[in-house]
Design a protein around this motif. Structure first.
Motif, PDB file in Angstrom:
ATOM      1  N   GLU A  32      84.998  76.129 139.851  1.00  8.26           N
ATOM      2  CA  GLU A  32      85.704  74.846 139.818  1.00  8.26           C
ATOM      3  C   GLU A  32      87.169  75.033 139.430  1.00  8.26           C
ATOM      4  N   VAL A  33      87.423  75.880 138.450  1.00  5.48           N
ATOM      5  CA  VAL A  33      88.781  76.051 137.928  1.00  5.48           C
ATOM      6  C   VAL A  33      89.673  76.840 138.880  1.00  5.48           C
ATOM      7  N   THR A  34      89.128  77.908 139.454  1.00  2.63           N
ATOM      8  CA  THR A  34      89.959  78.791 140.281  1.00  2.63           C
ATOM      9  C   THR A  34      90.030  78.349 141.735  1.00  2.63           C
ATOM     10  N   ALA A 232      91.166  79.409 131.169  1.00  2.59           N
ATOM     11  CA  ALA A 232      90.095  78.471 131.493  1.00  2.59           C
ATOM     12  C   ALA A 232      88.938  78.579 130.501  1.00  2.59           C
ATOM     13  N   LEU A 233      88.571  79.800 130.141  1.00  6.36           N
ATOM     14  CA  LEU A 233      87.473  79.989 129.185  1.00  6.36           C
ATOM     15  C   LEU A 233      87.866  79.472 127.798  1.00  6.36           C
ATOM     16  N   SER A 239      86.329  70.162 127.732  1.00 11.52           N
ATOM     17  CA  SER A 239      85.585  69.334 128.681  1.00 11.52           C
ATOM     18  C   SER A 239      84.215  68.997 128.111  1.00 11.52           C
ATOM     19  N   THR A 240      83.927  67.713 127.975  1.00 12.32           N
ATOM     20  CA  THR A 240      82.624  67.288 127.460  1.00 12.32           C
ATOM     21  C   THR A 240      81.498  67.803 128.348  1.00 12.32           C
ATOM     22  N   LYS A 241      81.710  67.747 129.644  1.00 10.61           N
ATOM     23  CA  LYS A 241      80.700  68.207 130.599  1.00 10.61           C
ATOM     24  C   LYS A 241      80.324  69.658 130.358  1.00 10.61           C
ATOM     25  N   TRP A 242      81.328  70.524 130.260  1.00  9.15           N
ATOM     26  CA  TRP A 242      81.039  71.944 130.137  1.00  9.15           C
ATOM     27  C   TRP A 242      80.667  72.326 128.717  1.00  9.15           C
ATOM     28  N   THR A 243      81.234  71.637 127.727  1.00  7.38           N
ATOM     29  CA  THR A 243      80.877  71.920 126.339  1.00  7.38           C
ATOM     30  C   THR A 243      79.400  71.665 126.093  1.00  7.38           C
ATOM     31  N   SER A 244      78.889  70.579 126.637  1.00  7.26           N
ATOM     32  CA  SER A 244      77.468  70.268 126.427  1.00  7.26           C
ATOM     33  C   SER A 244      76.577  71.331 127.053  1.00  7.26           C
ATOM     34  N   GLN A 245      76.993  71.881 128.190  1.00  4.74           N
ATOM     35  CA  GLN A 245      76.201  72.938 128.823  1.00  4.74           C
ATOM     36  C   GLN A 245      76.246  74.219 127.993  1.00  4.74           C
ATOM     37  N   LEU A 246      77.416  74.543 127.466  1.00  2.00           N
ATOM     38  CA  LEU A 246      77.524  75.724 126.613  1.00  2.00           C
ATOM     39  C   LEU A 246      76.664  75.581 125.362  1.00  2.00           C
ATOM     40  N   GLN A 247      76.755  74.438 124.719  1.00  2.00           N
ATOM     41  CA  GLN A 247      76.027  74.240 123.468  1.00  2.00           C
ATOM     42  C   GLN A 247      74.520  74.294 123.663  1.00  2.00           C
ATOM     43  N   ARG A 248      74.046  73.820 124.814  1.00  2.00           N
ATOM     44  CA  ARG A 248      72.608  73.919 125.104  1.00  2.00           C
ATOM     45  C   ARG A 248      72.165  75.373 125.223  1.00  2.00           C
TER      46      ARG A 248
END
Length: 282
Positions: A32-34, A232-233, A239-248
């Motif tokens: 998505e970022v690149t 990006a990392l 990003s709430t979207k990606w933070t929630s995926q990381l935390q899971r």
């Protein structure tokens, strides 16, 4: 027919011990970022590029690799000019971690023995399980701890090399071994996938810290792209979207690192000298 996009080729050597979903999340985010078409290769046979084969960075087969730190350090020691460590390191959730790019070696026992085995000294003469003699979290950490206490591997009555951290966890559950040293992230991932085992395992102590698994970049990527990936990392938790995926998946975010982080491993290896899990020294 639309113009083909540039590719972003990723490989992980850390699964199945570390759940592959973590690397799929990173692949999707970096795509998505690149704006590149990202692909993930899954290599479960080794914890990093094997020494008896030409590595995929030299062969220009991958752009980003996730591997154990020992293999990254070996590539650096051999003068590989096609790799550099990404300046972003994962912060793994652990009771002892306070925001550093580190993880730990969790020393685990079967919970039904928790009144009998409260600390490492209680396990003298018992059976110890570990994934391999080269593993920093399974062997090197334990040997360093035993040396500090004035012992070597003969402290344990028997040694059992399981072949993987997941196998060591199962050996503790099956009472095939009395105690095992396992990668804290493998243990956390196992318990996320199998929460019904949570009450069957007990961590009596954690050794470390150990440097996070390096994200290795192919230096053939332009400096601009490498900087884009690193930034990006580091910004991923905005990003709430990606933070929630990381935390899971047991990651709270990424912090800035450099190659000096891996001095933690070099110091451990230096500290144990010639000690090994298969030899006794008098």
């Amino acid at each position: 027919m639309s113009d083909s996009k540039e590719k972003l080729r990723l490989v992980t050597y850390l699964s199945p011990g570390i759940p592959v979903e973590i690397f799929e999340t990173l692949m999707n985010y970096l795509e998505e970022v690149t704006g590149r078409d990202a692909y993930l290769r899954y290599e479960s046979r080794w914890p990093g590029p094997p020494a008896d084969r030409t590595d995929p960075f030299t062969d220009n087969e991958v752009d980003i690799g996730f591997m154990e730190s020992s293999d990254y350090l070996r590539l650096i020691e051999h003068g590989n000019k096609f790799i550099e460590v990404c300046g972003a390191g994962a912060v793994h959730v652990h009771p002892k971690n306070s925001g550093r790019a580190v993880y730990y070696s969790d020393i685990i026992i079967n919970a039904r023995n928790k009144l009998k085995y409260k600390e490492l000294h209680d396990l003298r003469g018992h059976t110890f399980g570990y994934s391999s003699g080269k593993s920093i979290s399974a062997s090197i950490c334990m040997l360093e701890q035993l040396k500090k206490l004035g012992f070597n591997a003969s402290f344990f009555g028997n040694l059992y090399e399981s072949g993987s951290h997941l196998a060591s966890i199962k050996n503790v559950l099956d009472s095939q071994v009395d105690v095992a040293a396992v990668d804290s992230n493998v243990l956390a991932g196992f318990l996320r996938a199998h929460p019904y085992y949570k009450d069957d395992l007990c961590v009596i102590t954690s050794l470390g810290p150990l440097p996070t698994y390096p994200i290795v970049l192919n230096t053939r990527l332009s400096g601009e792209v490498r900087s884009q990936i690193t930034k990006a990392l580091l910004d991923m938790n905005k990003s709430t979207k990606w933070t929630s995926q990381l935390q899971r998946q047991g990651i709270s975010g990424f912090v800035s690192i450099d190659s000096s982080l891996y001095d933690l491993e070099k110091d451990l290896v230096s500290a144990i000298g010639k000690l090994s899990m298969s030899s006794t020294y008098y």
